[in-house]
Design a protein around this motif. Structure first.
Motif, PDB file in Angstrom:
ATOM      1  N   SER A   1       0.785  -1.129   0.012  1.00 23.00           N
ATOM      2  CA  SER A   1       0.020  -0.227   0.097  1.00 23.00           C
ATOM      3  C   SER A   1       0.916   1.196   0.091  1.00 23.00           C
ATOM      4  N   ILE A   2       0.182   2.311  -0.362  1.00 27.08           N
ATOM      5  CA  ILE A   2       0.834   3.669  -0.225  1.00 27.08           C
ATOM      6  C   ILE A   2      -0.075   4.355   0.640  1.00 27.08           C
ATOM      7  N   THR A   3       0.606   4.980   1.355  1.00 26.81           N
ATOM      8  CA  THR A   3      -0.161   6.105   2.055  1.00 26.81           C
ATOM      9  C   THR A   3       0.542   7.541   2.481  1.00 26.81           C
ATOM     10  N   ASN A   4      -0.364   8.559   2.063  1.00 31.05           N
ATOM     11  CA  ASN A   4       0.351   9.739   2.382  1.00 31.05           C
ATOM     12  C   ASN A   4      -0.595  10.998   2.643  1.00 31.05           C
ATOM     13  N   GLU A   5      -0.356  12.165   2.755  1.00 27.07           N
ATOM     14  CA  GLU A   5      -1.476  13.311   2.684  1.00 27.07           C
ATOM     15  C   GLU A   5      -1.476  14.225   1.737  1.00 27.07           C
ATOM     16  N   TYR A   6      -2.516  14.834   1.587  1.00 26.25           N
ATOM     17  CA  TYR A   6      -2.902  16.023   0.517  1.00 26.25           C
ATOM     18  C   TYR A   6      -3.609  17.316   1.201  1.00 26.25           C
ATOM     19  N   MET A   7      -3.116  18.343   0.617  1.00 27.42           N
ATOM     20  CA  MET A   7      -3.685  19.502   0.869  1.00 27.42           C
ATOM     21  C   MET A   7      -4.310  20.419  -0.284  1.00 27.42           C
ATOM     22  N   THR A   8      -5.272  20.721  -0.342  1.00 31.27           N
ATOM     23  CA  THR A   8      -5.979  21.696  -1.395  1.00 31.27           C
ATOM     24  C   THR A   8      -6.836  22.695  -0.857  1.00 31.27           C
ATOM     25  N   SER A   9      -6.717  23.033   0.447  1.00 26.75           N
ATOM     26  CA  SER A   9      -7.557  24.104   1.014  1.00 26.75           C
ATOM     27  C   SER A   9      -7.405  25.394   0.160  1.00 26.75           C
ATOM     28  N   PRO A  10      -8.726  25.629  -0.337  1.00 26.82           N
ATOM     29  CA  PRO A  10      -8.664  27.017  -1.189  1.00 26.82           C
ATOM     30  C   PRO A  10      -8.507  28.525  -0.419  1.00 26.82           C
ATOM     31  N   ASP A  11      -8.374  28.165   1.024  1.00 30.19           N
ATOM     32  CA  ASP A  11      -8.051  29.531   1.776  1.00 30.19           C
ATOM     33  C   ASP A  11      -6.813  30.116   1.664  1.00 30.19           C
ATOM     34  N   VAL A  12      -5.825  29.016   1.054  1.00 27.36           N
ATOM     35  CA  VAL A  12      -4.285  29.641   0.948  1.00 27.36           C
ATOM     36  C   VAL A  12      -4.113  29.245  -0.614  1.00 27.36           C
ATOM     37  N   GLY A  13      -5.071  28.732  -1.209  1.00 25.38           N
ATOM     38  CA  GLY A  13      -4.690  28.171  -2.650  1.00 25.38           C
ATOM     39  C   GLY A  13      -3.587  26.925  -2.500  1.00 25.38           C
ATOM     40  N   PHE A  14      -3.802  26.003  -1.663  1.00 28.91           N
ATOM     41  CA  PHE A  14      -2.931  24.770  -1.547  1.00 28.91           C
ATOM     42  C   PHE A  14      -3.264  23.998  -2.846  1.00 28.91           C
ATOM     43  N   ALA A  15      -2.212  23.246  -3.190  1.00 29.12           N
ATOM     44  CA  ALA A  15      -2.284  22.306  -4.107  1.00 29.12           C
ATOM     45  C   ALA A  15      -1.284  21.096  -3.902  1.00 29.12           C
ATOM     46  N   THR A  16      -1.627  19.899  -4.117  1.00 30.63           N
ATOM     47  CA  THR A  16      -0.761  18.951  -4.037  1.00 30.63           C
ATOM     48  C   THR A  16      -0.696  17.830  -4.984  1.00 30.63           C
ATOM     49  N   ASP A  17       0.527  17.488  -5.501  1.00 28.51           N
ATOM     50  CA  ASP A  17       0.776  16.438  -6.459  1.00 28.51           C
ATOM     51  C   ASP A  17       1.606  15.172  -5.782  1.00 28.51           C
ATOM     52  N   TRP A  18       1.080  14.251  -6.202  1.00 26.68           N
ATOM     53  CA  TRP A  18       1.853  12.842  -5.800  1.00 26.68           C
ATOM     54  C   TRP A  18       2.623  12.270  -6.899  1.00 26.68           C
ATOM     55  N   THR A  19       3.663  11.689  -6.681  1.00 23.90           N
ATOM     56  CA  THR A  19       4.589  10.784  -7.891  1.00 23.90           C
ATOM     57  C   THR A  19       4.626   9.644  -7.416  1.00 23.90           C
ATOM     58  N   PHE A  20       4.371   8.627  -8.647  1.00 22.09           N
ATOM     59  CA  PHE A  20       4.741   7.269  -8.381  1.00 22.09           C
ATOM     60  C   PHE A  20       5.703   6.803  -9.360  1.00 22.09           C
ATOM     61  N   SER A  21       6.635   6.482  -8.931  1.00 21.56           N
ATOM     62  CA  SER A  21       7.754   5.821  -9.901  1.00 21.56           C
ATOM     63  C   SER A  21       7.889   4.197  -9.675  1.00 21.56           C
ATOM     64  N   MET A  22       8.123   3.646 -10.735  1.00 21.87           N
ATOM     65  CA  MET A  22       8.334   2.195 -10.606  1.00 21.87           C
ATOM     66  C   MET A  22       9.557   1.662 -11.210  1.00 21.87           C
TER      67      MET A  22
END
Length: 512
Positions: free
Chosen positions: A313-334
């Protein structure tokens, strides 16, 4: 681990004779005290290093530092950049690091092509490595105009091919010498020719080589000056549990390597018999499937690497709150996928080619979509949460992925070798992800609070099952590494962070 009898017989010959009789086809010289497995080391210092992502998209510049922490032995190091779509080789060189040496370079986009620049004084083959990345392996034709975008994202392989202990002409050539101006420069011009392979261990010693002992570490950075953003990380380090083999190949392309000879050095199905469609060159070797420990076949080496990286499994967090314009990208390399499956661009449409004996990526979990290979997942493989215990266990209709590729089963699928996932930011067909600017293999996940709702979980965490193909007594898992990249887009200065994916080895088994 299951062994092919013919492959083992060939490998035994390699261990005792090198590649005597096979001119300029690379060398595997078996360590007399070989390891039996590969493992990820938490120290970050090892024999094999993996940088899961680089990018020159959207104004990004990618920096790389490789350090030899061994203060006694020099290192012969293979450095290779591979493309994000299907792990195609886009740049590779040999670097000679003296004891305690560091090599640094940056990769940026020049005329639409990733180009490496370094002012480092360490010896390299070729001598001038300040060149743009190659496009010949990206499609059937080497047309720069068509292929250059494929050089802009990918991942990096770093491999300690051999040590260079004190006492040889080669060591003297790569050892830095203090200059009148106080700088230290290696007298690379006096380096003995490295255009022939090594016949056996005595020949390797005479040339200045010995068994690799690791000691390498690497750090990387992705910097965007225009957007005032930067992310940094350390390479994933792999070590054997015993002695490693010398795996040397001349860094040149004058001689071609037959598909039969390539099959002794790689599991890459496009280079090795019986499925080869590309003409191999000496610079193609070694790769991460070249037998590095013991007397094994390349596919078994690939399985060892895959098992070291495999996760349930892969587990992590994300943030996209519009209050401060957060954005999140995850990478997956094989990084071991290429040694199980590859895409042949010479057919129309491009066709999937599987390595003989591959296990982690097979027809059971792989789909071709256009000019990319996709690893399938299911809706029930994914669940996500907001910051207040709100839980969404997914099922058909439980979340939205865009752009949804035709021919891919509904769900979150890993398309491309280095896939980028962004959150709560629906993507048009040609739209880059907001944090990394990824374009080659990217998708968006809309974190709906309930199926079909416009209300989304803007911040939280997510877990994806990556069980992969079934093994005996458990699952093989998927060999995936990567990070979560978060940034507050509303600020002119960089504000955010980067976090490694959390992984799990529960019920993970090796290839029997």
């Amino acid at each position: 681990m299951k062994k092919n009898v013919l492959a083992l017989s060939i490998a035994a010959m390699i261990g005792s004779l090198g590649f005597a009789g096979v001119a300029s086809a690379g060398t595997v010289i078996t360590n007399p005290a070989p390891g039996a497995a590969l493992e990820v080391t938490p120290t970050g210092i090892g024999h094999i290093l993996l940088v899961p992502y680089f990018s020159t998209q959207n104004g990004n510049v990618s920096l790389l530092n490789i350090t030899n922490t061994d203060q006694t032995n020099g290192k012969a190091v293979k450095l290779r950049y591979r493309g994000a779509a299907n792990s195609d080789d886009i740049y590779d060189i040999t670097i000679y690091l003296s004891p305690g040496d560091m090599w640094s370079a940056n990769v940026s986009q020049v005329d639409g092509v990733s180009t490496l620049v370094t002012n480092d004084n360490s010896c390299t083959l070729p001598a001038d490595v300040n060149v743009r990345f190659g496009t010949a392996r990206l499609t059937a034709e080497d047309s720069l105009a068509d292929n250059k975008a494929g050089t802009l994202e990918g991942y990096i392989e770093i491999l300690n091919m051999a040590d260079v202990p004190p006492g040889s002409a080669l060591y003297t050539s790569i050892k830095h010498v203090k200059q009148a101006d106080g700088s230290y420069v290696a007298p690379c011009a006096t380096m003995p020719s490295q255009k022939t392979d090594l016949a056996d261990y005595p020949a390797a010693q005479a040339r200045g080589y010995d068994y690799p002992t690791g000691g390498l570490m690497a750090n990387w950075s992705i910097i965007n000056l225009d957007k005032a953003g930067s992310f940094t990380g350390d390479a994933t380090a792999i070590i054997p549990d015993g002695g490693a083999n010398i795996v040397f190949s001349p860094q040149e392309e004058e001689a071609t390597v037959t598909a039969a000879a390539a099959a002794l050095l790689t599991a890459d199905p496009l280079l090795a018999a019986p499925t080869a469609t590309l003409t191999a060159k000496n610079y193609d070797f070694p790769d991460l499937s070249t037998p590095y420990i013991g007397v094994i076949a390349p596919i078994d080496q690939a399985h060892m690497l895959s098992h070291a990286l495999a996760t349930a499994s892969i587990t992590n967090e994300y943030m996209t709150s519009p209050d401060v314009g957060f954005a999140t990208d995850w990478t997956f390399s094989m990084p071991s996928r290429r040694y199980n499956v590859a895409l042949n661009y010479k057919t129309s449409p491009a066709s999937v080619v599987y390595a003989t004996g591959g296990a982690y990526f097979t027809a059971a979990n792989v789909t071709r979509v256009g000019d990319q290979i996709c690893v399938n997942s299911k809706f029930e493989d994914l669940e996500y949460f907001n910051t207040e215990e709100g839980k969404k266990t997914t099922k058909p209709g439980g979340y939205v992925v865009s752009p949804q590729r035709p021919g891919v089963k509904p769900g979150l699928n890993f398309c491309g070798e280095t896939s980028v996932l962004t959150f709560n930011n629906p993507l048009a067909e040609d739209q880059a992800t907001p944090v990394l600017g990824a374009l080659i293999a990217r998708q968006n996940l809309q974190m709906e609070s309930t199926a079909g709702s416009t209300d989304v979980y803007t911040d939280g965490w997510m877990s994806i099952k990556t069980a992969g193909n079934p093994g005996v007594g458990g699952d093989l898992g998927l060999p995936v590494i990567g990070h979560s990249f978060a940034k507050a887009l509303a600020f002119s200065a960089s504000l955010g962070g980067i976090w490694k994916h959390r992984t799990s080895t529960t019920n993970i088994v090796a290839v029997p």
